[in-house]
Write a protein that holds these residues in place. Structure first.
Motif, PDB file in Angstrom:
ATOM      1  N   GLU A  68       1.256  -0.758   0.424  1.00 50.97           N
ATOM      2  CA  GLU A  68       0.086  -0.298   0.035  1.00 50.97           C
ATOM      3  C   GLU A  68       1.100   1.135   0.107  1.00 50.97           C
ATOM      4  OE1 GLU A  68      -3.924  -1.580   2.820  1.00 50.97           O
ATOM      5  OE2 GLU A  68      -2.512  -0.649   3.533  1.00 50.97           O
ATOM      6  N   GLY A  69       1.706   1.485   0.664  1.00 53.50           N
ATOM      7  CA  GLY A  69       2.712   2.806   0.729  1.00 53.50           C
ATOM      8  C   GLY A  69       3.476   2.540  -0.816  1.00 53.50           C
ATOM      9  N   THR A  70       3.457   1.816  -1.804  1.00 51.83           N
ATOM     10  CA  THR A  70       3.996   1.645  -2.914  1.00 51.83           C
ATOM     11  C   THR A  70       3.133   1.682  -4.305  1.00 51.83           C
ATOM     12  OG1 THR A  70       5.922  -0.071  -2.424  1.00 51.83           O
ATOM     13  CG2 THR A  70       5.892   0.051  -4.217  1.00 51.83           C
ATOM     14  N   TRP A  71       2.348   1.445  -4.220  1.00 51.56           N
ATOM     15  CA  TRP A  71       1.691   0.647  -5.268  1.00 51.56           C
ATOM     16  C   TRP A  71       0.182   1.723  -4.973  1.00 51.56           C
ATOM     17  CZ3 TRP A  71       2.878  -5.062  -6.074  1.00 51.56           C
ATOM     18  CH2 TRP A  71       4.088  -5.080  -6.936  1.00 51.56           C
ATOM     19  N   ASN A  72      -0.172   2.102  -6.418  1.00 49.78           N
ATOM     20  CA  ASN A  72      -1.996   2.942  -6.326  1.00 49.78           C
ATOM     21  C   ASN A  72      -2.822   1.864  -5.524  1.00 49.78           C
ATOM     22  OD1 ASN A  72      -3.365   2.513  -8.068  1.00 49.78           O
ATOM     23  ND2 ASN A  72      -2.059   3.306  -9.441  1.00 49.78           N
ATOM     24  N   LEU A  73      -2.325   0.341  -5.994  1.00 48.36           N
ATOM     25  CA  LEU A  73      -3.841  -0.612  -5.657  1.00 48.36           C
ATOM     26  C   LEU A  73      -4.877  -0.601  -5.706  1.00 48.36           C
ATOM     27  CD1 LEU A  73      -2.675  -1.977  -2.307  1.00 48.36           C
ATOM     28  CD2 LEU A  73      -2.599  -2.478  -4.334  1.00 48.36           C
ATOM     29  N   GLY A  74      -5.199   0.330  -7.272  1.00 45.06           N
ATOM     30  CA  GLY A  74      -6.620   0.550  -7.940  1.00 45.06           C
ATOM     31  C   GLY A  74      -7.448   2.248  -8.159  1.00 45.06           C
ATOM     32  N   VAL A  75      -6.125   2.550  -6.615  1.00 44.90           N
ATOM     33  CA  VAL A  75      -7.085   4.033  -6.878  1.00 44.90           C
ATOM     34  C   VAL A  75      -6.136   5.317  -7.027  1.00 44.90           C
ATOM     35  CG1 VAL A  75      -7.733   5.891  -4.845  1.00 44.90           C
ATOM     36  CG2 VAL A  75      -8.244   3.404  -4.670  1.00 44.90           C
ATOM     37  N   GLY A  76      -6.234   6.381  -8.137  1.00 41.29           N
ATOM     38  CA  GLY A  76      -5.671   7.157  -8.756  1.00 41.29           C
ATOM     39  C   GLY A  76      -5.469   8.265  -8.396  1.00 41.29           C
ATOM     40  N   PHE A  77      -6.238   8.417  -7.479  1.00 39.33           N
ATOM     41  CA  PHE A  77      -6.425  10.157  -7.013  1.00 39.33           C
ATOM     42  C   PHE A  77      -7.782   9.752  -6.010  1.00 39.33           C
ATOM     43  CE2 PHE A  77      -4.553  13.233  -9.799  1.00 39.33           C
ATOM     44  CZ  PHE A  77      -4.652  14.782  -9.113  1.00 39.33           C
ATOM     45  N   PHE A  78      -7.969  10.762  -4.636  1.00 43.35           N
ATOM     46  CA  PHE A  78      -8.981  10.784  -3.983  1.00 43.35           C
ATOM     47  C   PHE A  78      -9.275  11.833  -4.185  1.00 43.35           C
ATOM     48  CE2 PHE A  78      -6.236   7.575  -1.475  1.00 43.35           C
ATOM     49  CZ  PHE A  78      -6.828   6.385  -1.067  1.00 43.35           C
ATOM     50  N   ALA A  79     -10.753  12.447  -3.954  1.00 44.96           N
ATOM     51  CA  ALA A  79     -11.451  13.712  -3.600  1.00 44.96           C
ATOM     52  C   ALA A  79     -12.040  14.281  -2.781  1.00 44.96           C
ATOM     53  CB  ALA A  79     -12.744  13.606  -4.909  1.00 44.96           C
ATOM     54  N   VAL A  80     -11.861  15.221  -1.616  1.00 47.94           N
ATOM     55  CA  VAL A  80     -12.736  15.520  -0.470  1.00 47.94           C
ATOM     56  C   VAL A  80     -13.084  16.309  -0.939  1.00 47.94           C
ATOM     57  CG1 VAL A  80     -12.230  15.830   2.036  1.00 47.94           C
ATOM     58  CG2 VAL A  80     -10.409  14.958   0.534  1.00 47.94           C
ATOM     59  N   VAL A  81     -14.965  15.679  -0.309  1.00 50.97           N
ATOM     60  CA  VAL A  81     -16.038  17.040  -0.819  1.00 50.97           C
ATOM     61  C   VAL A  81     -17.137  17.894   0.186  1.00 50.97           C
ATOM     62  CG1 VAL A  81     -15.758  16.298  -3.202  1.00 50.97           C
ATOM     63  CG2 VAL A  81     -17.303  14.772  -1.817  1.00 50.97           C
ATOM     64  N   ASP A  82     -17.631  18.332   0.578  1.00 47.57           N
ATOM     65  CA  ASP A  82     -18.429  17.902   1.086  1.00 47.57           C
ATOM     66  C   ASP A  82     -19.493  17.037   0.488  1.00 47.57           C
ATOM     67  OD1 ASP A  82     -21.111  19.309   1.987  1.00 47.57           O
ATOM     68  OD2 ASP A  82     -20.562  21.131   2.691  1.00 47.57           O
ATOM     69  N   ALA A  83     -20.289  16.725   2.162  1.00 42.79           N
ATOM     70  CA  ALA A  83     -20.729  15.543   2.133  1.00 42.79           C
ATOM     71  C   ALA A  83     -22.307  15.539   1.463  1.00 42.79           C
ATOM     72  CB  ALA A  83     -20.988  15.046   3.379  1.00 42.79           C
ATOM     73  N   SER A  84     -22.662  17.126   1.350  1.00 43.34           N
ATOM     74  CA  SER A  84     -24.143  17.213   1.156  1.00 43.34           C
ATOM     75  C   SER A  84     -23.799  17.195  -0.835  1.00 43.34           C
ATOM     76  CB  SER A  84     -24.859  18.669   1.129  1.00 43.34           C
ATOM     77  OG  SER A  84     -23.913  19.446   0.330  1.00 43.34           O
ATOM     78  N   ARG A  85     -22.327  17.922  -1.099  1.00 43.98           N
ATOM     79  CA  ARG A  85     -22.129  17.055  -2.512  1.00 43.98           C
ATOM     80  C   ARG A  85     -21.603  15.931  -3.274  1.00 43.98           C
ATOM     81  NH1 ARG A  85     -22.579  22.861  -4.489  1.00 43.98           N
ATOM     82  NH2 ARG A  85     -23.010  21.550  -6.557  1.00 43.98           N
ATOM     83  N   ALA A  86     -21.855  14.617  -2.499  1.00 39.40           N
ATOM     84  CA  ALA A  86     -21.033  13.808  -2.412  1.00 39.40           C
ATOM     85  C   ALA A  86     -21.637  13.102  -3.446  1.00 39.40           C
ATOM     86  CB  ALA A  86     -20.741  12.546  -1.118  1.00 39.40           C
ATOM     87  N   ALA A  87     -22.767  12.431  -3.597  1.00 36.96           N
ATOM     88  CA  ALA A  87     -23.665  10.869  -4.662  1.00 36.96           C
ATOM     89  C   ALA A  87     -23.176  12.914  -6.173  1.00 36.96           C
ATOM     90  CB  ALA A  87     -25.095  11.515  -4.363  1.00 36.96           C
ATOM     91  N   GLU A  88     -23.983  13.820  -6.427  1.00 39.85           N
ATOM     92  CA  GLU A  88     -23.075  14.329  -7.147  1.00 39.85           C
ATOM     93  C   GLU A  88     -22.387  14.286  -7.365  1.00 39.85           C
ATOM     94  OE1 GLU A  88     -24.444  18.910  -9.219  1.00 39.85           O
ATOM     95  OE2 GLU A  88     -23.890  19.029  -7.012  1.00 39.85           O
TER      96      GLU A  88
END
Length: 343
Positions: A275-295
């Motif tokens: 997990e500290g070397t490869w992305n294991l299937g996740v290329g980006f994280f996005a931190v968003v307001d909970a009320s806009r997460a589904a959108e």
């Protein structure tokens, strides 16, 4: 090569290709209230050794753009222009053209003008078939629209955006595993459905255009972005969370793609250990307001990239146990991965 490069040029690029310096008309920035320039530089790393081994050079250009330009969008910036640099033992014009075409096509896909570059022969330092490459890019963002840890709040939702594979990190470990197992890059892999070389050269996914579209769609609902590159999952996410915050990333929300599983099986190691070397299937994280997460998920998935919720940001006292906190000199939040990966 020149036609591919020219295809990235809009009216802002002056003078064409081949000068000592590239020229970019910055008058468009006059429309900004307080424009901040964002810049990034990176390379492809030892992934180029696999391209050289199987004489396939049309994908590493996209890797370079992904590693450089996608770092700029992390702060919410729109890329403007990029330059590249290729060092080689001997210039083979067709090979250089193939590499630069890949760079140019990826620049076009991200809205980035490729305004110049350099190819340098280093005989005696590099073998005739050896090369390395790097690039740098510049973008712009309004000062009051910069994304980052200062925007993140308690209760924000963390979304994962799927990777296309290994991207361009951890290839020293990849090559160590392949060599140790006596595998040739031309060998077929029944599990991966192609040769090892082709599977490992799957190009880095480009996130800039989809993420700029997300920012346009939900505006202030996007608080922070993290590009999962060197350092892996927890460390890169921790860099964009505020000091004192914490989160647990739920492994059970996704299944790492076959290339990660097969490499770990060959090495006799666990997915968790890489997990500290490869992305294991996740290329980006996005931190968003909970009320806009589904959108936000709908907006990203409309671009063809899978997205899903992996965690929530907390600013209360964090639970006992080991967390990874900050990375690369950044005193950020605390992150740990929990649970088991889905099959």
């Amino acid at each position: 090569m020149k036609s591919a490069v020219r295809a990235t040029h809009g009216p802002e690029v002056l003078g064409g290709v081949g000068g000592f310096a590239g020229l970019f008309d910055a008058s468009a920035l006059l429309g900004y209230r307080r424009p901040l320039l964002a810049t990034s530089t990176d390379g492809v790393g030892t992934k180029v050794a696999i391209a050289q081994a199987i004489d396939k050079h049309d994908t590493v250009g996209q890797d370079l753009v992904g590693m450089v330009v996608d770092d700029i969008v992390v702060v919410g910036a729109k890329p403007l222009f990029m330059t590249d640099y290729i060092a080689c033992g001997k210039v083979f014009p067709e090979r250089i053209a193939e590499i630069v075409r890949g760079v140019a096509e990826a620049c076009a896909a991200t809205g980035t003008a490729l305004v110049g570059g350099e190819t340098a022969e280093h005989p005696g330092l590099l073998g005739a078939d050896d090369y390395d490459m790097a690039g740098a890019a510049t973008g712009v963002v309004e000062a009051d629209r910069v994304l980052g840890a200062e925007r993140v709040r308690d209760g924000d939702v963390i979304l994962a955006l799927a990777s296309s594979g290994l991207h361009s990190n951890g290839f020293s470990l990849v090559r160590h595993i392949i060599t140790g197992a006596g595998i040739s890059y031309g060998d077929n892999s029944a599990e991966l459905g192609t040769t090892w070389g082709e599977a490992l050269l799957e190009p880095t996914r480009l996130y800039t255009t989809p993420l700029l579209g997300l920012i346009d769609a939900i505006g202030d609902g996007v608080h922070a972005l993290s590009h999962v590159t060197g350092g892996g999952l927890a460390a890169n996410l921790a860099r964009v969370l505020p000091l004192g915050s914490w989160t647990e990333v739920d492994r059970s929300t996704w299944s790492p793609s076959p290339v990660f599983r097969v490499l770990n099986e060959i090495a006799g190691t666990s997915l968790e250990s890489t997990e500290g070397t490869w992305n294991l299937g996740v290329g980006f994280f996005a931190v968003v307001d909970a009320s806009r997460a589904a959108e936000a998920i709908r907006t990203i998935e409309a671009t063809g990239i899978a997205a899903w919720q992996v965690g929530t940001v907390h600013t209360t006292n964090r639970p006992a146990g080991e967390f990874e906190q900050g990375a690369k000199g950044v005193d950020g939040g605390a992150v740990r991965l929990v649970g088991s990966y889905a099959r």
